[in-house]
Every structure is written in C-alpha cells, then in structure tokens.
Design an enzyme around this catalytic site. Structure first.
Site, PDB file in Angstrom:
ATOM      1  N   CYS A 117      40.643  30.682  42.171  1.00  0.00           N
ATOM      2  CA  CYS A 117      40.245  31.036  41.068  1.00  0.00           C
ATOM      3  C   CYS A 117      41.274  31.829  40.097  1.00  0.00           C
ATOM      4  O   CYS A 117      41.944  32.709  40.359  1.00  0.00           O
ATOM      5  CB  CYS A 117      38.981  32.352  40.995  1.00  0.00           C
ATOM      6  SG  CYS A 117      38.491  32.882  39.479  1.00  0.00           S
ATOM      7  N   CYS A 166      40.686  35.301  38.884  1.00  0.00           N
ATOM      8  CA  CYS A 166      40.839  36.160  40.079  1.00  0.00           C
ATOM      9  C   CYS A 166      42.618  36.697  40.044  1.00  0.00           C
ATOM     10  O   CYS A 166      42.988  37.595  40.176  1.00  0.00           O
ATOM     11  CB  CYS A 166      40.378  35.674  41.452  1.00  0.00           C
ATOM     12  SG  CYS A 166      38.832  36.029  41.397  1.00  0.00           S
ATOM     13  N   ASP A 174      43.067  34.908  25.174  1.00  0.00           N
ATOM     14  CA  ASP A 174      43.236  33.352  25.481  1.00  0.00           C
ATOM     15  C   ASP A 174      44.375  32.640  25.225  1.00  0.00           C
ATOM     16  O   ASP A 174      44.814  32.876  24.414  1.00  0.00           O
ATOM     17  CB  ASP A 174      41.828  32.811  24.729  1.00  0.00           C
ATOM     18  CG  ASP A 174      41.241  31.579  25.421  1.00  0.00           C
ATOM     19  OD1 ASP A 174      40.256  31.624  25.909  1.00  0.00           O
ATOM     20  OD2 ASP A 174      42.060  30.690  25.484  1.00  0.00           O
ATOM     21  N   ASN A 215      29.881  30.746  27.988  1.00  0.00           N
ATOM     22  CA  ASN A 215      29.477  29.558  28.574  1.00  0.00           C
ATOM     23  C   ASN A 215      29.119  29.429  29.827  1.00  0.00           C
ATOM     24  O   ASN A 215      29.830  30.184  30.867  1.00  0.00           O
ATOM     25  CB  ASN A 215      30.682  28.612  28.319  1.00  0.00           C
ATOM     26  CG  ASN A 215      31.104  28.316  26.925  1.00  0.00           C
ATOM     27  OD1 ASN A 215      30.405  28.425  25.963  1.00  0.00           O
ATOM     28  ND2 ASN A 215      32.545  28.372  26.603  1.00  0.00           N
ATOM     29  N   GLY A 270      30.294  23.560  28.311  1.00  0.00           N
ATOM     30  CA  GLY A 270      31.698  23.608  28.463  1.00  0.00           C
ATOM     31  C   GLY A 270      32.428  24.453  29.121  1.00  0.00           C
ATOM     32  O   GLY A 270      33.484  24.860  29.109  1.00  0.00           O
ATOM     33  N   HIS A 303      34.656  31.700  36.748  1.00  0.00           N
ATOM     34  CA  HIS A 303      34.766  33.084  36.892  1.00  0.00           C
ATOM     35  C   HIS A 303      34.133  33.962  35.491  1.00  0.00           C
ATOM     36  O   HIS A 303      34.693  33.565  34.441  1.00  0.00           O
ATOM     37  CB  HIS A 303      36.151  33.636  37.127  1.00  0.00           C
ATOM     38  CG  HIS A 303      36.083  35.223  37.234  1.00  0.00           C
ATOM     39  ND1 HIS A 303      37.050  35.691  38.673  1.00  0.00           N
ATOM     40  CD2 HIS A 303      35.932  36.462  36.600  1.00  0.00           C
ATOM     41  CE1 HIS A 303      37.008  37.142  38.430  1.00  0.00           C
ATOM     42  NE2 HIS A 303      36.437  37.464  37.318  1.00  0.00           N
ATOM     43  N   HIS A 308      32.959  35.199  32.149  1.00  0.00           N
ATOM     44  CA  HIS A 308      33.954  35.745  31.065  1.00  0.00           C
ATOM     45  C   HIS A 308      33.239  35.614  29.787  1.00  0.00           C
ATOM     46  O   HIS A 308      32.467  34.726  29.640  1.00  0.00           O
ATOM     47  CB  HIS A 308      35.454  34.990  30.869  1.00  0.00           C
ATOM     48  CG  HIS A 308      35.239  33.558  30.984  1.00  0.00           C
ATOM     49  ND1 HIS A 308      35.069  32.651  31.791  1.00  0.00           N
ATOM     50  CD2 HIS A 308      35.402  32.823  29.617  1.00  0.00           C
ATOM     51  CE1 HIS A 308      35.151  31.422  31.460  1.00  0.00           C
ATOM     52  NE2 HIS A 308      35.050  31.424  30.208  1.00  0.00           N
ATOM     53  N   HIS A 345      33.839  35.641  25.572  1.00  0.00           N
ATOM     54  CA  HIS A 345      35.008  35.356  24.773  1.00  0.00           C
ATOM     55  C   HIS A 345      34.389  36.374  23.798  1.00  0.00           C
ATOM     56  O   HIS A 345      33.403  36.457  23.251  1.00  0.00           O
ATOM     57  CB  HIS A 345      34.749  33.857  24.265  1.00  0.00           C
ATOM     58  CG  HIS A 345      35.098  32.978  25.118  1.00  0.00           C
ATOM     59  ND1 HIS A 345      36.051  31.943  24.970  1.00  0.00           N
ATOM     60  CD2 HIS A 345      34.356  32.278  26.007  1.00  0.00           C
ATOM     61  CE1 HIS A 345      36.415  31.205  26.010  1.00  0.00           C
ATOM     62  NE2 HIS A 345      35.273  31.301  26.579  1.00  0.00           N
TER      63      HIS A 345
HETATM   64  P1  5GP Z   1      35.294  28.437  29.143  1.00  0.00           P
HETATM   65  O1  5GP Z   1      35.392  27.067  28.460  1.00  0.00           O
HETATM   66  O2  5GP Z   1      35.122  28.221  30.524  1.00  0.00           O
HETATM   67  O3  5GP Z   1      34.345  29.372  28.452  1.00  0.00           O
HETATM   68  O4  5GP Z   1      36.637  29.193  28.491  1.00  0.00           O
HETATM   69  C1  5GP Z   1      38.098  29.363  29.374  1.00  0.00           C
HETATM   70  C2  5GP Z   1      39.027  29.928  28.628  1.00  0.00           C
HETATM   71  O5  5GP Z   1      39.881  30.301  29.461  1.00  0.00           O
HETATM   72  C3  5GP Z   1      39.494  28.527  27.731  1.00  0.00           C
HETATM   73  O6  5GP Z   1      39.420  29.320  26.334  1.00  0.00           O
HETATM   74  C4  5GP Z   1      41.149  28.666  27.880  1.00  0.00           C
HETATM   75  O7  5GP Z   1      41.889  28.594  26.969  1.00  0.00           O
HETATM   76  C5  5GP Z   1      41.230  29.867  28.529  1.00  0.00           C
HETATM   77  N1  5GP Z   1      42.195  29.917  29.854  1.00  0.00           N
HETATM   78  C6  5GP Z   1      42.294  29.029  30.689  1.00  0.00           C
HETATM   79  N2  5GP Z   1      43.339  29.149  31.804  1.00  0.00           N
HETATM   80  C7  5GP Z   1      43.806  30.317  31.222  1.00  0.00           C
HETATM   81  C8  5GP Z   1      44.709  31.096  31.537  1.00  0.00           C
HETATM   82  O8  5GP Z   1      45.720  30.762  32.664  1.00  0.00           O
HETATM   83  N3  5GP Z   1      45.294  32.059  30.970  1.00  0.00           N
HETATM   84  C9  5GP Z   1      44.508  32.518  29.998  1.00  0.00           C
HETATM   85  N4  5GP Z   1      44.986  33.647  28.939  1.00  0.00           N
HETATM   86  N5  5GP Z   1      43.555  31.721  29.269  1.00  0.00           N
HETATM   87  C10 5GP Z   1      43.304  30.757  30.063  1.00  0.00           C
HETATM   88 ZN    ZN Z   2      37.559  34.763  40.237  1.00  0.00          ZN
END
Ligand code: 5GP
Ligand code: ZN
Length: 115
Positions: free
Chosen positions: A5, A8, A31, A88, A94, A99, A101, A103
C-alpha cells in the site's frame, strides 16, 4: 502496515510526501496531482482499505480526521470561500488508492453534481 500500500509507505515515511499535518493517528499531505490550489489527502495511519472496511471502533478516528480537515481548511484560508471533501469508494467512485483517505479541495469553485 500493508506492504503493497502506497499510503502505508507514505505514513511510514518510506515514500516522501509534502506533509501538512501529522499526529499519532493521522497524516495529511499534498496530493501529487493537485486538482485545485489546495488539495490535501487525510489518512488514518492504520491501514483501512476503504469506507466499506470501516468498523465502529474507527468512528472516533474518522471524526478526528474530519475535525482536522476543518482545521486545515481554516489554516489554509479556504473556510470562508469554501471547500469540498471527497471520499471515493471502489470502482464507480474512481478509488485508485485502497487506503482510506479524505480529499480536501479548495481555492477554486467546483461544479455540482460531480461528473
Ligand atoms: P482516489 O482516486 O483513490 O480517491 O485518489 C487517490 C489520490 O492519491 C489521487 O488524487 C492521486 O493523485 C493521489 N496519489 C497517488 N499516489 C500518490 C503519491 O505517491 N503521493 C501523493 N502525494 N499523492 C498520491
Ligand atoms: Zn495502507
């Protein structure tokens, strides 16, 4: 800690991130692909795959996360102008990183309903 992950690894400082808030249980960082002038991700340090895996014992932690979202929105000057919080869950929403989170997006106007 889930070995596969990415969040993580961020929580564990194995992968770098621009941290904007941290305590024992919570990490907030910018992000990587910001969709607004303010775009932070708030995570529990413990691995929770998605909203679907939340258990009652996590509710206080989730409430604490929302409290920190509120605090940082104020600290970063978007409380009055407004901001959006997004969680999400799974494919239709999407979700890309499995993990949990939250936004926090702010600093510009958003449309509703989302696409
Ligand atoms: P999800 O679509 O899962 O809600 O959003 C995942 C978010 O994590 C995306 O907005 C993406 O830009 C961000 N993200 C993915 N990998 C990384 C990373 O390694 N570092 C950071 N800071 N953001 C990440
Ligand atoms: Zn995790």
């Amino acid at each position: 800690m889930n070995e596969n992950c990415i969040f993580c690894k961020i929580a564990n400082k194995e992968i770098e991130s621009e941290i904007v808030y941290e305590d024992d249980e919570i990490l907030a960082f910018k992000d990587l692909s910001a969709q607004a002038p303010i775009h932070f991700l708030f995570i529990p340090k413990k691995h929770i795959r998605s909203m679907n895996e939340l258990s009652a014992e996590d509710f206080v932690l989730v409430a604490r996360i929302l409290g920190k979202v509120k605090d940082l929105a104020e600290e970063y000057g978007v409380s009055e102008t407004g901001y959006r919080t997004v969680i999400n869950c799974n494919k239709d929403a999407g979700q890309e990183v499995f993990h949990l989170h939250v936004h926090l997006l702010g600093g510009r106007a958003f449309t509703w309903p989302p696409g």
